[in-house]
Every structure is written in C-alpha cells, then in structure tokens.
Design an enzyme around this catalytic site. Structure first.
Site, PDB file in Angstrom:
ATOM      1  N   SER A 139     144.720 116.780 -16.702  1.00 53.05           N
ATOM      2  CA  SER A 139     145.632 115.644 -16.708  1.00 53.05           C
ATOM      3  C   SER A 139     144.822 114.361 -16.762  1.00 53.05           C
ATOM      4  O   SER A 139     143.642 114.335 -16.382  1.00 53.05           O
ATOM      5  CB  SER A 139     146.494 115.660 -15.439  1.00 53.05           C
ATOM      6  OG  SER A 139     147.175 114.435 -15.275  1.00 53.05           O
ATOM      7  N   TYR A 152     146.940 116.665  -6.320  1.00 50.15           N
ATOM      8  CA  TYR A 152     147.055 116.872  -7.768  1.00 50.15           C
ATOM      9  C   TYR A 152     145.813 116.332  -8.472  1.00 50.15           C
ATOM     10  O   TYR A 152     145.218 117.009  -9.316  1.00 50.15           O
ATOM     11  CB  TYR A 152     148.307 116.170  -8.278  1.00 50.15           C
ATOM     12  CG  TYR A 152     148.609 116.407  -9.743  1.00 50.15           C
ATOM     13  CD1 TYR A 152     149.324 117.529 -10.148  1.00 50.15           C
ATOM     14  CD2 TYR A 152     148.205 115.497 -10.718  1.00 50.15           C
ATOM     15  CE1 TYR A 152     149.614 117.749 -11.493  1.00 50.15           C
ATOM     16  CE2 TYR A 152     148.490 115.704 -12.052  1.00 50.15           C
ATOM     17  CZ  TYR A 152     149.201 116.829 -12.435  1.00 50.15           C
ATOM     18  OH  TYR A 152     149.475 117.038 -13.768  1.00 50.15           O
ATOM     19  N   ALA A 154     142.843 115.877  -7.273  1.00 42.53           N
ATOM     20  CA  ALA A 154     141.688 116.721  -6.933  1.00 42.53           C
ATOM     21  C   ALA A 154     141.727 118.041  -7.695  1.00 42.53           C
ATOM     22  O   ALA A 154     140.702 118.527  -8.184  1.00 42.53           O
ATOM     23  CB  ALA A 154     141.649 116.975  -5.430  1.00 42.53           C
ATOM     24  N   LYS A 156     143.120 118.727 -10.595  1.00 39.74           N
ATOM     25  CA  LYS A 156     142.862 118.567 -12.025  1.00 39.74           C
ATOM     26  C   LYS A 156     141.396 118.230 -12.290  1.00 39.74           C
ATOM     27  O   LYS A 156     140.814 118.703 -13.279  1.00 39.74           O
ATOM     28  CB  LYS A 156     143.787 117.491 -12.606  1.00 39.74           C
ATOM     29  CG  LYS A 156     145.267 117.872 -12.565  1.00 39.74           C
ATOM     30  CD  LYS A 156     145.539 119.181 -13.303  1.00 39.74           C
ATOM     31  CE  LYS A 156     147.021 119.514 -13.363  1.00 39.74           C
ATOM     32  NZ  LYS A 156     147.293 120.761 -14.112  1.00 39.74           N
TER      33      LYS A 156
END
Length: 259
Positions: A139, A152, A154, A156
């Site tokens: 992302s 989230y 961390a 990705k």
C-alpha cells in the site's frame, strides 16, 4: 488468452482487488484458485467467472494448517504458477494511542503473518517447479505514514521487506517476487474490515479514500482508481513481460508517491 492455462492462487479473492485479479486472469484463460475467509463472498465472485476456470477454498490465512491443506490442493493441479497475495484488513486511522494490543495482533496476524503462511508452502512448490511468480499487495501506507493506522502501516512495510528477501531467496530458482502498492482504490475494504475486526476498530470510514478534497490535494490524477487498474498491474508482473523484474515495488497510486 494464454497459450497454456496457468494455475493462479489468489488470497483475499472474495472482494475488491482480489476479485478483480481473479477476473483479469480468467479473462486470459487461466485457472484461478480463490482463497478467502468468507465462503459467501467467494461464491459471489465465482458466479461472475467461468465455472470451469474457478476453484474455491474458504480459508482463514491466519490458520497455518488450513492454508497448507489449501495450497496442497492447488498444487495437485500440476503447478502453482502465480501467487497473488491480496488478503488484508484496514484499521482506520488508529494511532499509537488508540491501537490496542488486540487490534495490533489481529492486523499483523492477517496482513503480514497470514501472507507468510501462504508464501512459505507456495515458495516450496515453486522451488520444486523451478518457476513461478509471486505478487504481494502492499500500500501507499508503507511509504506515507498518514493515510492509514499504525498496525496497517507496519504490516504493509513488513510485506515489502518480506518481498525483497523473497526475491533474493527465490531468484536462483527462476522465481520472481514483487509488490504492488495501491493508493486510493474503490473497494469494499472498509466493510470487510469491519466484518472481520468488529469493534477493535472504532471507525474505518475515514482516510483519504473518503475525503475527496484531501484526495485531490494528494493525488495528482485527482481520482480514485478502480480495482481493475490494480489487477492489470498484478497481471503484468505475473507475465513474461516482467520476467526480469524482481524485488521491486510498483505504485498504482495516481502519482501520490511523487507528490
């Protein structure tokens, strides 16, 4: 259409980007093996695809043993040519203060550990074949700290580190591994994340994707992307045209990373 149909394993295939990835591969004549935590969502996606090209596996990627069984079933079709790892959940804009230990564990378990659970047996199969392509879904959040929540972001960033190591480990076996990093995409990730995470996340209806003015300020193309635009990038990275690309991150973000 591909000359010889490939076997494509897709996680998170019950909605959003994963479902779009399934469509782009079946449109090319490949056989898709769809994994998702929701049997109902899998069935809905499968209805839109050619029946003869679809296999469904209702599996929670955090269940290591169940994943091993599913991967073995896919491999029984002769090969696993492509892994498209699209399973993931979103934690709103949870900060270090609002991220509970339970939320952290659940997001990391699904997004990062769940991906490892799939990658490990798939990599073993691809090594035995001496061929294959792995495309994982990161992302813009791995590069921009404000669009999403702590866990989230961390998870990705961790996926990108994992993929670089996969490229090193698997390259000598003729296998490439890459990352796609989407920006603002029209998907149902907020709804599915609320379904999976429940009350662990106070509000997933936040972020750039729900704020047109902020999106237009940050994204040079001034629009959200369709899931199909991400899927076409996955398809490219899994094909012959990308055979010498490995360990790389391809941003599908409307220019956000450049702004």
């Amino acid at each position: 259409m591909t000359t010889t149909p490939r076997n494509i394993l897709i996680t998170g295939a019950g909605s959003g980007i994963g479902a779009a990835v399934a469509k782009v591969f079946t449109d090319a004549g490949d056989r898709v093996h769809l994994l998702d935590i929701s049997a109902d969502r899998l069935a809905q996606v499968a209805q839109e695809l050619p029946t003869e090209l679809v296999e469904q596996y209702p599996v929670d990627v955090t269940d290591f043993d169940a994943v091993q069984e599913a991967v073995a079933k896919v491999a029984s079709h002769g090969s696993i040519d492509v892994l498209a790892g699209c399973a993931g959940v979103f934690d709103g804009l949870a900060t270090v203060e609002t991220t509970t230990r339970e939320l952290w564990d659940r997001v990391i378990d699904i997004n990062l550990t769940g991906t490892f659970n799939v990658v490990k047996p798939v990599a073993a199969q691809m090594i035995s074949q001496k061929s294959g392509s792995i495309v994982l879904m990161s992302s813009i959040a791995a590069h921009r700290a404000t669009p999403d929540g702590l866990a989230y972001d961390a998870s990705k960033a961790g996926l990108e580190g994992m993929t670089r190591r996969l490229a090193v480990d698997l390259g000598p076996h003729g296998i490439n591994a890459n990352i796609v990093a989407p920006g603002v995409i029209r998907t149902g990730i907020r709804a599915t994340s609320e379904e999976i995470l429940g009350e662990l996340v106070p509000d997933t209806n936040v972020g750039v994707g729900t704020n047109p003015e902020l999106r237009d300020m940050l994204v040079p193309l001034r629009r959200a992307a369709e899931a199909s635009e991400v899927a076409s990038t996955v398809f490219f990275l899994a094909g012959e045209g990308a055979s010498y690309i490995s360990g790389d991150v391809i941003h599908v973000d409307g220019g956000w990373i450049a702004a």
